[in-house]
Write a protein that holds these residues in place. Structure first.
Motif, PDB file in Angstrom:
ATOM      1  N   ARG A 100       0.799  -1.229   0.000  1.00 18.29           N
ATOM      2  CA  ARG A 100       0.000   0.000   0.000  1.00 18.29           C
ATOM      3  C   ARG A 100       0.829   1.275   0.000  1.00 18.29           C
ATOM      4  NH1 ARG A 100      -3.179  -2.203   4.755  1.00 18.29           N
ATOM      5  NH2 ARG A 100      -4.389  -3.779   3.693  1.00 18.29           N
ATOM      6  N   PHE A 101       1.974   1.221   0.667  1.00 17.63           N
ATOM      7  CA  PHE A 101       2.737   2.439   0.910  1.00 17.63           C
ATOM      8  C   PHE A 101       4.144   2.355   0.324  1.00 17.63           C
ATOM      9  CE2 PHE A 101      -0.074   1.888   4.672  1.00 17.63           C
ATOM     10  CZ  PHE A 101      -0.888   2.994   4.480  1.00 17.63           C
ATOM     11  N   THR A 102       4.783   3.532   0.206  1.00 15.10           N
ATOM     12  CA  THR A 102       6.198   3.550  -0.130  1.00 15.10           C
ATOM     13  C   THR A 102       6.946   2.907   1.035  1.00 15.10           C
ATOM     14  OG1 THR A 102       6.547   5.707   0.901  1.00 15.10           O
ATOM     15  CG2 THR A 102       5.984   5.701  -1.464  1.00 15.10           C
ATOM     16  N   HIS A 103       8.209   2.559   0.817  1.00 19.79           N
ATOM     17  CA  HIS A 103       8.991   1.876   1.854  1.00 19.79           C
ATOM     18  C   HIS A 103       9.022   2.682   3.158  1.00 19.79           C
ATOM     19  CE1 HIS A 103      11.931  -0.780   3.599  1.00 19.79           C
ATOM     20  NE2 HIS A 103      12.702   0.269   3.882  1.00 19.79           N
ATOM     21  N   GLU A 104       9.312   3.970   3.048  1.00 18.42           N
ATOM     22  CA  GLU A 104       9.398   4.824   4.240  1.00 18.42           C
ATOM     23  C   GLU A 104       8.056   4.899   4.975  1.00 18.42           C
ATOM     24  OE1 GLU A 104       9.903   9.496   4.749  1.00 18.42           O
ATOM     25  OE2 GLU A 104      11.747   8.551   4.000  1.00 18.42           O
ATOM     26  N   SER A 105       6.972   5.061   4.233  1.00 17.52           N
ATOM     27  CA  SER A 105       5.647   5.144   4.858  1.00 17.52           C
ATOM     28  C   SER A 105       5.217   3.808   5.436  1.00 17.52           C
ATOM     29  CB  SER A 105       4.621   5.661   3.849  1.00 17.52           C
ATOM     30  OG  SER A 105       4.810   7.041   3.620  1.00 17.52           O
ATOM     31  N   ALA A 106       5.598   2.698   4.788  1.00 13.08           N
ATOM     32  CA  ALA A 106       5.272   1.368   5.327  1.00 13.08           C
ATOM     33  C   ALA A 106       5.963   1.172   6.673  1.00 13.08           C
ATOM     34  CB  ALA A 106       5.680   0.277   4.344  1.00 13.08           C
ATOM     35  N   ASP A 107       7.204   1.647   6.784  1.00 11.07           N
ATOM     36  CA  ASP A 107       7.921   1.569   8.072  1.00 11.07           C
ATOM     37  C   ASP A 107       7.168   2.345   9.157  1.00 11.07           C
ATOM     38  OD1 ASP A 107       9.909   0.006   6.955  1.00 11.07           O
ATOM     39  OD2 ASP A 107      11.346   1.657   6.751  1.00 11.07           O
ATOM     40  N   ILE A 108       6.687   3.537   8.810  1.00  8.72           N
ATOM     41  CA  ILE A 108       5.934   4.356   9.771  1.00  8.72           C
ATOM     42  C   ILE A 108       4.633   3.651  10.161  1.00  8.72           C
ATOM     43  CG2 ILE A 108       4.675   6.530  10.082  1.00  8.72           C
ATOM     44  CD1 ILE A 108       6.826   7.797   8.181  1.00  8.72           C
ATOM     45  N   ALA A 109       3.938   3.089   9.182  1.00  3.05           N
ATOM     46  CA  ALA A 109       2.661   2.397   9.450  1.00  3.05           C
ATOM     47  C   ALA A 109       2.888   1.196  10.381  1.00  3.05           C
ATOM     48  CB  ALA A 109       2.018   1.956   8.152  1.00  3.05           C
ATOM     49  N   ILE A 136       3.511   2.444  13.891  1.00  2.00           N
ATOM     50  CA  ILE A 136       2.259   2.852  14.537  1.00  2.00           C
ATOM     51  C   ILE A 136       1.522   1.627  15.061  1.00  2.00           C
ATOM     52  CG2 ILE A 136      -0.062   3.793  14.124  1.00  2.00           C
ATOM     53  CD1 ILE A 136       1.296   5.798  12.174  1.00  2.00           C
ATOM     54  N   LEU A 137       1.431   0.587  14.231  1.00  2.00           N
ATOM     55  CA  LEU A 137       0.762  -0.638  14.664  1.00  2.00           C
ATOM     56  C   LEU A 137       1.462  -1.263  15.871  1.00  2.00           C
ATOM     57  CD1 LEU A 137      -0.213  -2.536  11.391  1.00  2.00           C
ATOM     58  CD2 LEU A 137      -1.756  -1.824  13.214  1.00  2.00           C
ATOM     59  N   ALA A 138       2.772  -1.361  15.807  1.00  2.00           N
ATOM     60  CA  ALA A 138       3.530  -2.041  16.861  1.00  2.00           C
ATOM     61  C   ALA A 138       3.575  -1.254  18.168  1.00  2.00           C
ATOM     62  CB  ALA A 138       4.949  -2.310  16.374  1.00  2.00           C
ATOM     63  N   GLU A 139       3.858   0.031  18.080  1.00  2.00           N
ATOM     64  CA  GLU A 139       4.068   0.812  19.298  1.00  2.00           C
ATOM     65  C   GLU A 139       2.783   1.439  19.831  1.00  2.00           C
ATOM     66  OE1 GLU A 139       7.132   3.663  18.560  1.00  2.00           O
ATOM     67  OE2 GLU A 139       8.634   2.122  18.141  1.00  2.00           O
ATOM     68  N   SER A 140       2.090   2.171  18.978  1.00  2.00           N
ATOM     69  CA  SER A 140       0.931   2.925  19.441  1.00  2.00           C
ATOM     70  C   SER A 140      -0.252   2.044  19.785  1.00  2.00           C
ATOM     71  CB  SER A 140       0.502   3.932  18.368  1.00  2.00           C
ATOM     72  OG  SER A 140       1.561   4.792  18.066  1.00  2.00           O
TER      73      SER A 140
END
Length: 177
Positions: A79-88, A91-95
């Protein structure tokens, strides 16, 4: 006996009328929902805690070019670029990880607004501003993530162009991308 049947027929007639009113209201609600979901440009979606999409509104096609079915089959990496996939994933893991899920009061007030860069079917990318909140089932348990994505591609492009223009005005070419 005659009065009993008259009353019963009137009652049946009234029941049919009430039933018809409910049917009409349901049709109006369905038509209204269809109208809103077809006209809406923001993307509404639901995701489980594994990152799999469980619902996406029809507006995903206008935003990314992918059909609802294609989008729902995608992973975060698709769904996302590599950088945005890392952020997503972060968010799932930490938040939305462990301690937040075990704290109902924190969870109910939890919300994140995050820009992410989406991959489009035609190979281009678009920026979306995601507003992410948990959603709860009828039993009160958190079942996943509810999100709304607004297309902010034009805003991001304008901001980047402004930065480039300011860098040129200042005579500082190091700000060019």
């Amino acid at each position: 006996m005659k009065n009993f049947f008259k009353k019963r027929n009137l009652s049946n007639s009234e029941e049919r009328y009430q039933h018809k009113l409910k049917e009409n209201k349901a049709l109006k609600n369905h038509d209204l929902y269809k109208l809103v979901s077809e006209k809406m440009t923001d993307v509404v979606w639901l995701m489980d805690f594994k990152g799999m999409c469980t619902y996406v509104s029809p507006s995903i096609t206008q935003f990314t070019g992918f059909s609802e079915e294609e989008y729902m089959a995608q992973t975060i990496e698709d769904r996302f670029t590599h950088e945005s996939a890392d952020i997503a994933r972060k968010i799932l893991a930490e938040s939305l990880g462990g301690d937040l899920l075990s704290s109902p009061s924190k969870l109910k007030s939890f919300s994140i607004t995050q820009p992410l860069e989406y991959q489009c079917k035609n190979g281009s990318t678009k920026w979306g501003e995601l507003i992410i909140t948990p959603y709860f089932g009828n039993n009160g348990q958190c079942e996943g993530i509810h999100g709304v994505t607004k297309d902010i591609t034009q805003r991001i492009t304008s901001e980047e162009n402004l930065k480039k223009s300011l860098a040129l005005l200042e005579g500082n070419p190091s700000h060019h991308r």
